[in-house]
Motif scaffolding. Sequence first.
Motif, PDB file in Angstrom:
ATOM      1  N   THR A   1       8.273  -7.464  -6.540  1.00 34.42           N
ATOM      2  CA  THR A   1       7.320  -7.443  -7.665  1.00 34.42           C
ATOM      3  C   THR A   1       5.886  -7.123  -7.260  1.00 34.42           C
ATOM      4  O   THR A   1       5.080  -6.790  -8.121  1.00 34.42           O
ATOM      5  CB  THR A   1       7.354  -8.770  -8.450  1.00 34.42           C
ATOM      6  OG1 THR A   1       7.043  -9.847  -7.567  1.00 34.42           O
ATOM      7  CG2 THR A   1       8.724  -8.996  -9.070  1.00 34.42           C
ATOM      8  N   ASN A   2       5.558  -7.222  -5.966  1.00 36.06           N
ATOM      9  CA  ASN A   2       4.180  -6.911  -5.573  1.00 36.06           C
ATOM     10  C   ASN A   2       4.083  -5.851  -4.472  1.00 36.06           C
ATOM     11  O   ASN A   2       3.011  -5.631  -3.909  1.00 36.06           O
ATOM     12  CB  ASN A   2       3.414  -8.174  -5.168  1.00 36.06           C
ATOM     13  CG  ASN A   2       3.911  -8.795  -3.878  1.00 36.06           C
ATOM     14  OD1 ASN A   2       4.739  -8.230  -3.179  1.00 36.06           O
ATOM     15  ND2 ASN A   2       3.402  -9.962  -3.560  1.00 36.06           N
ATOM     16  N   LEU A   3       5.188  -5.200  -4.155  1.00 35.60           N
ATOM     17  CA  LEU A   3       5.184  -4.184  -3.096  1.00 35.60           C
ATOM     18  C   LEU A   3       4.238  -3.032  -3.429  1.00 35.60           C
ATOM     19  O   LEU A   3       3.414  -2.638  -2.603  1.00 35.60           O
ATOM     20  CB  LEU A   3       6.594  -3.654  -2.852  1.00 35.60           C
ATOM     21  CG  LEU A   3       6.721  -2.545  -1.807  1.00 35.60           C
ATOM     22  CD1 LEU A   3       6.257  -3.029  -0.435  1.00 35.60           C
ATOM     23  CD2 LEU A   3       8.163  -2.042  -1.737  1.00 35.60           C
ATOM     24  N   THR A   4       4.319  -2.500  -4.644  1.00 33.19           N
ATOM     25  CA  THR A   4       3.462  -1.380  -5.037  1.00 33.19           C
ATOM     26  C   THR A   4       1.989  -1.776  -4.963  1.00 33.19           C
ATOM     27  O   THR A   4       1.157  -1.011  -4.458  1.00 33.19           O
ATOM     28  CB  THR A   4       3.829  -0.899  -6.461  1.00 33.19           C
ATOM     29  OG1 THR A   4       5.210  -0.504  -6.448  1.00 33.19           O
ATOM     30  CG2 THR A   4       2.978   0.275  -6.881  1.00 33.19           C
ATOM     31  N   GLU A   5       1.669  -2.965  -5.411  1.00 33.02           N
ATOM     32  CA  GLU A   5       0.293  -3.469  -5.351  1.00 33.02           C
ATOM     33  C   GLU A   5      -0.197  -3.551  -3.900  1.00 33.02           C
ATOM     34  O   GLU A   5      -1.328  -3.173  -3.590  1.00 33.02           O
ATOM     35  CB  GLU A   5       0.255  -4.848  -6.007  1.00 33.02           C
ATOM     36  CG  GLU A   5      -1.053  -5.579  -5.913  1.00 33.02           C
ATOM     37  CD  GLU A   5      -0.917  -6.999  -6.474  1.00 33.02           C
ATOM     38  OE1 GLU A   5      -1.518  -7.913  -5.874  1.00 33.02           O
ATOM     39  OE2 GLU A   5      -0.217  -7.193  -7.488  1.00 33.02           O
ATOM     40  N   ASN A   6       0.652  -4.015  -3.004  1.00 32.50           N
ATOM     41  CA  ASN A   6       0.285  -4.090  -1.592  1.00 32.50           C
ATOM     42  C   ASN A   6       0.122  -2.716  -0.965  1.00 32.50           C
ATOM     43  O   ASN A   6      -0.774  -2.504  -0.136  1.00 32.50           O
ATOM     44  CB  ASN A   6       1.306  -4.923  -0.819  1.00 32.50           C
ATOM     45  CG  ASN A   6       1.029  -6.396  -0.921  1.00 32.50           C
ATOM     46  OD1 ASN A   6       0.172  -6.918  -0.233  1.00 32.50           O
ATOM     47  ND2 ASN A   6       1.761  -7.072  -1.806  1.00 32.50           N
ATOM     48  N   LEU A   7       0.958  -1.765  -1.341  1.00 35.64           N
ATOM     49  CA  LEU A   7       0.813  -0.394  -0.838  1.00 35.64           C
ATOM     50  C   LEU A   7      -0.486   0.235  -1.319  1.00 35.64           C
ATOM     51  O   LEU A   7      -1.160   0.941  -0.565  1.00 35.64           O
ATOM     52  CB  LEU A   7       2.019   0.452  -1.251  1.00 35.64           C
ATOM     53  CG  LEU A   7       3.341   0.067  -0.593  1.00 35.64           C
ATOM     54  CD1 LEU A   7       4.488   0.875  -1.175  1.00 35.64           C
ATOM     55  CD2 LEU A   7       3.267   0.225   0.910  1.00 35.64           C
ATOM     56  N   GLU A   8      -0.869  -0.032  -2.566  1.00 38.37           N
ATOM     57  CA  GLU A   8      -2.152   0.466  -3.083  1.00 38.37           C
ATOM     58  C   GLU A   8      -3.312  -0.167  -2.325  1.00 38.37           C
ATOM     59  O   GLU A   8      -4.287   0.503  -1.994  1.00 38.37           O
ATOM     60  CB  GLU A   8      -2.265   0.189  -4.580  1.00 38.37           C
ATOM     61  CG  GLU A   8      -1.350   1.061  -5.412  1.00 38.37           C
ATOM     62  CD  GLU A   8      -1.297   0.645  -6.880  1.00 38.37           C
ATOM     63  OE1 GLU A   8      -1.979  -0.328  -7.278  1.00 38.37           O
ATOM     64  OE2 GLU A   8      -0.547   1.312  -7.624  1.00 38.37           O
TER      65      GLU A   8
ATOM     66  N   GLN B   1      -3.624   1.589   0.992  1.00 39.81           N
ATOM     67  CA  GLN B   1      -4.195   2.937   0.817  1.00 39.81           C
ATOM     68  C   GLN B   1      -5.708   2.895   0.620  1.00 39.81           C
ATOM     69  O   GLN B   1      -6.422   3.733   1.156  1.00 39.81           O
ATOM     70  CB  GLN B   1      -3.575   3.629  -0.401  1.00 39.81           C
ATOM     71  CG  GLN B   1      -2.315   4.378  -0.104  1.00 39.81           C
ATOM     72  CD  GLN B   1      -1.871   5.169  -1.324  1.00 39.81           C
ATOM     73  OE1 GLN B   1      -2.093   4.773  -2.463  1.00 39.81           O
ATOM     74  NE2 GLN B   1      -1.240   6.298  -1.081  1.00 39.81           N
TER      75      GLN B   1
ATOM     76  N   LEU C   1      12.836   0.698  -5.111  1.00 41.16           N
ATOM     77  CA  LEU C   1      11.474   0.407  -4.662  1.00 41.16           C
ATOM     78  C   LEU C   1      10.959   1.571  -3.834  1.00 41.16           C
ATOM     79  O   LEU C   1      11.745   2.342  -3.275  1.00 41.16           O
ATOM     80  CB  LEU C   1      11.466  -0.873  -3.820  1.00 41.16           C
ATOM     81  CG  LEU C   1      11.934  -2.144  -4.531  1.00 41.16           C
ATOM     82  CD1 LEU C   1      12.071  -3.288  -3.544  1.00 41.16           C
ATOM     83  CD2 LEU C   1      10.954  -2.516  -5.641  1.00 41.16           C
ATOM     84  N   PRO C   2       9.623   1.700  -3.720  1.00 43.07           N
ATOM     85  CA  PRO C   2       9.081   2.806  -2.921  1.00 43.07           C
ATOM     86  C   PRO C   2       9.431   2.662  -1.441  1.00 43.07           C
ATOM     87  O   PRO C   2       9.510   1.560  -0.911  1.00 43.07           O
ATOM     88  CB  PRO C   2       7.568   2.698  -3.134  1.00 43.07           C
ATOM     89  CG  PRO C   2       7.309   1.397  -3.768  1.00 43.07           C
ATOM     90  CD  PRO C   2       8.581   0.890  -4.349  1.00 43.07           C
TER      91      PRO C   2
ATOM     92  N   VAL D   1       8.679   2.807   2.521  1.00 46.25           N
ATOM     93  CA  VAL D   1       7.517   2.233   3.192  1.00 46.25           C
ATOM     94  C   VAL D   1       7.574   2.494   4.688  1.00 46.25           C
ATOM     95  O   VAL D   1       8.607   2.297   5.322  1.00 46.25           O
ATOM     96  CB  VAL D   1       7.485   0.709   2.969  1.00 46.25           C
ATOM     97  CG1 VAL D   1       6.396   0.061   3.767  1.00 46.25           C
ATOM     98  CG2 VAL D   1       7.346   0.378   1.513  1.00 46.25           C
TER      99      VAL D   1
END
Length: 189
Positions: A86-93, A96, A137-138, A140
């Motif tokens: 649920t927070n993987l995308t937020e952590n990748l952003e 970045q 999921l994206p 990584v």
Amino acid sequence: MSLLSAFTEQQKIKAHFDDKLATSHLVDKLADLFSASHQRPPIILCIGTDRSTGDSLGPLTGTYLNRLGLPQLTVLGTLEQPVHATNLTENLEYIQHSYHNPYILAIDACLGKMDSVGHITLAKGPLKPGAGVHKDLPSVGEAHLTGIVNVGGFMEYMVLQNTRLHLVWKMAEAMSDLLSKAYIRSYIS
């Protein structure tokens, strides 16, 4: 031909967590990967959740690494602040926007064959987290380290929930030890 160039994206190196000779080979390969990206900020992204025994490998490894206080090593994903679906995308952003050209090594638990349980696998290329439990999921990382914590193939969520904590704990200790030795060899020595 150097060890690094011989280590292709299709190649995986696998060792049982308590096999000292085989895990020393993993340390060598991790050190090669870190050395090749020496001018880039290293980030260890430990994926998983503390709400599932089998899936806690990443956060446990991240917690152990954070406690070592290795200079200039960013570790994301701990028991206190896990990185999960649920927070993987937020952590990748966050990565970045916060780091210029980081070198990301992803860590996650996975399921495998019975005779592979307890093995740690290092591979170049991105990790596809959640694939074993059919999550989209994206991808990584430029390389990834996975720990085979239990047998896959049927009722994966239930299998992860019923994985022995002792195995996950010992594997997380071994993974943090491998990573810290490779990091010290590449960045501090």
